[in-house]
Design a protein around this motif. Structure first.
Motif, mmCIF file in Angstrom:
data_model
loop_
_atom_site.group_PDB
_atom_site.id
_atom_site.type_symbol
_atom_site.label_atom_id
_atom_site.label_comp_id
_atom_site.label_asym_id
_atom_site.label_seq_id
_atom_site.Cartn_x
_atom_site.Cartn_y
_atom_site.Cartn_z
ATOM 1 N N TYR A 155 -11.533 -9.446 10.630
ATOM 2 C CA TYR A 155 -11.298 -8.519 9.510
ATOM 3 C C TYR A 155 -12.289 -8.779 8.386
ATOM 4 O O TYR A 155 -12.745 -7.846 7.722
ATOM 5 C CB TYR A 155 -9.864 -8.699 9.006
ATOM 6 N N LYS A 199 -18.250 -4.693 6.684
ATOM 7 C CA LYS A 199 -17.238 -3.846 6.042
ATOM 8 C C LYS A 199 -17.463 -3.739 4.542
ATOM 9 O O LYS A 199 -17.188 -2.725 3.924
ATOM 10 C CB LYS A 199 -15.837 -4.411 6.296
ATOM 11 N N VAL A 249 -18.446 0.356 -0.588
ATOM 12 C CA VAL A 249 -17.058 -0.086 -0.411
ATOM 13 C C VAL A 249 -16.673 -1.045 -1.530
ATOM 14 O O VAL A 249 -15.572 -0.960 -2.098
ATOM 15 C CB VAL A 249 -16.879 -0.758 0.969
ATOM 16 N N HIS A 259 -9.885 -0.158 6.851
ATOM 17 C CA HIS A 259 -11.235 -0.151 7.426
ATOM 18 C C HIS A 259 -11.259 0.471 8.814
ATOM 19 O O HIS A 259 -12.329 0.596 9.418
ATOM 20 C CB HIS A 259 -11.779 -1.576 7.514
#
Length: 222
Positions: free
Chosen positions: A71, A76, A81, A129
């Motif tokens: 994660y 990401k 973001v 996500h």
């Protein structure tokens, strides 16, 4: 699941106790999570702690694809973001005064825990996500968020860290992949977490020992 659940409960409850003693001046202090103030960082933590309510209300993905370590992938947390995450915390902080924000944090984490307790064994959730994760693995990330940002809040408030033993165990195990910390480092769990998340600098000797141990530090973005 029970270990992670206990860690989430303990760390949220401890943070809630600290928040009850804060005034508006405390909430407007700057933090090292720039450009957030204590109030804005708390709004971010509140949102993260309560995120599971909506996730568990949504349809379950067929199977998990990512664990807690996966994660926290650098890909990401791109600049767009990260910018949205920062602005989200600032916007949410403007919507509530101090007492209301503190009360809403308490409501959010307790509602999340109720949702976890009502979920069937083996439940899979989908993150913001797009990752499909086992519920226990995503809850592990919530312990990281509340625990590590608790260190940030403690520093901003000039208080000793209040990281609970249960949360420290969960976060440390995630950071090390369950492996032992090299004995020559002499780190306790709090030191490990501060070093691994960039809250304290690594010396050259420490960095060499970490590299030799094969630890893979995670990328944190929220």
């Amino acid at each position: 699941m029970q270990t992670v659940r206990a860690a989430f409960r303990d760390e949220c409850a401890r943070l809630g106790e600290v928040l009850l003693g804060l005034d508006e001046v405390d909430l407007d202090r700057p933090t090292d999570c720039r450009p957030w103030t204590v109030r804005e960082l708390l709004a971010h933590v509140r949102t993260g702690a309560g995120r599971l309510v909506d996730m568990l209300a949504a349809p379950a993905p067929p199977h998990a694809e990512v664990d807690a370590g996966g994660y926290y992938g650098a890909a990401k947390f791109t600049p767009p973001v990260d910018a949205a995450r920062i602005e989200g915390g600032r916007r949410e902080a403007r919507e509530l005064d101090g007492p209301a924000l503190v009360a809403d944090f308490d409501r959010a984490w307790r509602a999340a825990l109720d949702a976890v307790d009502a979920a069937p064994p083996g439940r899979v959730v989908r993150t913001r996500h797009g990752d499909a994760m086992a519920l226990a693995e995503f809850l592990r990330t919530r312990v990281v968020e509340v625990g590590v940002h608790g260190l940030d809040l403690a520093a901003a408030l000039d208080r000793p860290p209040w990281l609970t033993p249960t949360a420290a165990q969960v976060v440390a195990d995630l950071l090390t992949g369950g492996r032992a910390v090299p004995a020559e480092l002499g780190w306790d769990r709090l030191t490990l977490i501060r070093k691994a998340t960039g809250r304290a600098e690594l010396t050259d000797r420490e960095r060499a020992a970490v590299d030799a141990a094969g630890f893979r530090w995670l990328s944190f973005g929220g």
